[in-house]
Design an enzyme around this catalytic site. Sequence first.
Site, mmCIF file in Angstrom:
data_model
loop_
_atom_site.group_PDB
_atom_site.id
_atom_site.type_symbol
_atom_site.label_atom_id
_atom_site.label_comp_id
_atom_site.label_asym_id
_atom_site.label_seq_id
_atom_site.Cartn_x
_atom_site.Cartn_y
_atom_site.Cartn_z
ATOM 1 C CD GLN A 255 -7.901 41.856 -28.231
ATOM 2 O OE1 GLN A 255 -8.228 42.808 -28.939
ATOM 3 N NE2 GLN A 255 -6.648 41.448 -28.145
ATOM 4 C CB CYS B 281 0.496 35.570 -26.595
ATOM 5 S SG CYS B 281 -1.119 34.851 -26.632
HETATM 6 N N1 PLP Z 1 -5.956 39.172 -22.747
HETATM 7 C C1 PLP Z 1 -6.267 39.202 -24.050
HETATM 8 C C2 PLP Z 1 -7.641 38.781 -24.484
HETATM 9 C C3 PLP Z 1 -5.330 39.616 -24.991
HETATM 10 O O1 PLP Z 1 -5.660 39.643 -26.281
HETATM 11 C C4 PLP Z 1 -4.046 39.997 -24.551
HETATM 12 C C5 PLP Z 1 -3.005 40.396 -25.517
HETATM 13 O O2 PLP Z 1 -3.056 40.070 -26.684
HETATM 14 C C6 PLP Z 1 -3.767 39.959 -23.180
HETATM 15 C C7 PLP Z 1 -4.749 39.536 -22.306
HETATM 16 C C8 PLP Z 1 -2.420 40.351 -22.638
HETATM 17 O O3 PLP Z 1 -2.189 41.722 -22.791
HETATM 18 P P1 PLP Z 1 -0.788 42.364 -22.374
HETATM 19 O O4 PLP Z 1 0.032 42.373 -23.616
HETATM 20 O O5 PLP Z 1 -1.103 43.761 -21.913
HETATM 21 O O6 PLP Z 1 -0.199 41.540 -21.313
#
Ligand code: PLP
Length: 376
Positions: free
Chosen positions: A178, A320
């Site tokens: 982010q 998520c």
């Molecule tokens: N780390 C952070 C801080 C995130 O906000 C996200 C997704 O929202 C991820 C990791 C995971 O990203 P990805 O969708 O590419 O697995």
Amino acid sequence: MIYFDNSSTTSVRPEVLDVYTKLLKDTYGNPDSLHALGRRSHQLLEKSRANIAQLLHVNPSEIIFTGCASESNSLAIIGYALANEHRGHHILTSNVEHASVAHSMEFLKRFGFEIEELKINEQGIVTPETVKNHMRKDTILVSIMHVNNEVGSINPIKEIEKIVHSNPICAFHVDCVQSFSKIDVPFEILDMATISAHKIHGLKGSALLMKKNKIQLVPLIQGGQQEQGLRGGTENAPANIVLAKTIRLALEEQEAGYKHVKEINEYIRKEIMKIPNTQINSPDDAIPYILNISLDMITSEVLLNALDQKGICVSAKSTCSSHSSNASSVLLAMNKTQKSATHMIRLSFDKNNTLEEAKQFIKACKEIVKEYGLSL
Ligand code: PLP
């Protein structure tokens, strides 16, 4: 349609899509094949790696292509812990990391690792003092996100890095999903850093882990020589090749994008507070790309659906964890009230949003408050 959910994912840049489509048609050779088509893919893949390395100020051999940031985080944490368990079993992280970090840590407990979750403060950050107070001689890894995905708080990673590296056996991993291309990331002082393409107008299924040459990892995907033996499986060459362009364009627009988004964020911060019983949950100095607010009289789900009906896309909690109905654990960790934590929505902006959209959002919130029979 107003899209204020850019921290979940972003639209693909037309320039990126054009190159990708072309690559899919022409550059389908396996980069590990020895014939001309394979050699061409290999050449473009390595050029992309070199270009990315230059943009991040690291060496090409320090760029590991992965399929998503969740994979990068898992590889960094599990891969590092298992390769370095002879040095110690103590690992530090925060209590508000992305699920891919939190679950990787949980997984490591099965192998005898001791995981300590550092508490964030009311501003949503892990202070350097907190890290210092919990560092031990046998701490082998500290993993802390740069910018929190629910509230936008920015961790002081430069100060934390000094503390982490005061222990010569300890590595520092930072989830930069982010923050990358929004604020500067000091890759040169980090041991490992995670970036995801689909958060910066790139492709889904494309990400990387920056890993310094001195850092040893064990692969999570067994299978072959790809990515220095750290990720078995045929390379997704077209996606990895186009990641260089995605990153270059994102970095070129960083400064202008930040200014633009800040204006939108400041407008909404000012106007939303004119609606009674409204809270801004993001700290004042949060990254302007993320704004977390609560309307105390409307729960997250109701507000999200009401906005959706008006053509406005936002999130409640991070995407998520959007299917679990409990309160935001990030807001509770920041000592916000239970009400704020169950009534919050996250707005996340980018360069394509406009001030006009921000005005429409405020108008929509006022209408929703009225529709729900609440006095303004
Ligand atoms: N780390 C952070 C801080 C995130 O906000 C996200 C997704 O929202 C991820 C990791 C995971 O990203 P990805 O969708 O590419 O697995």
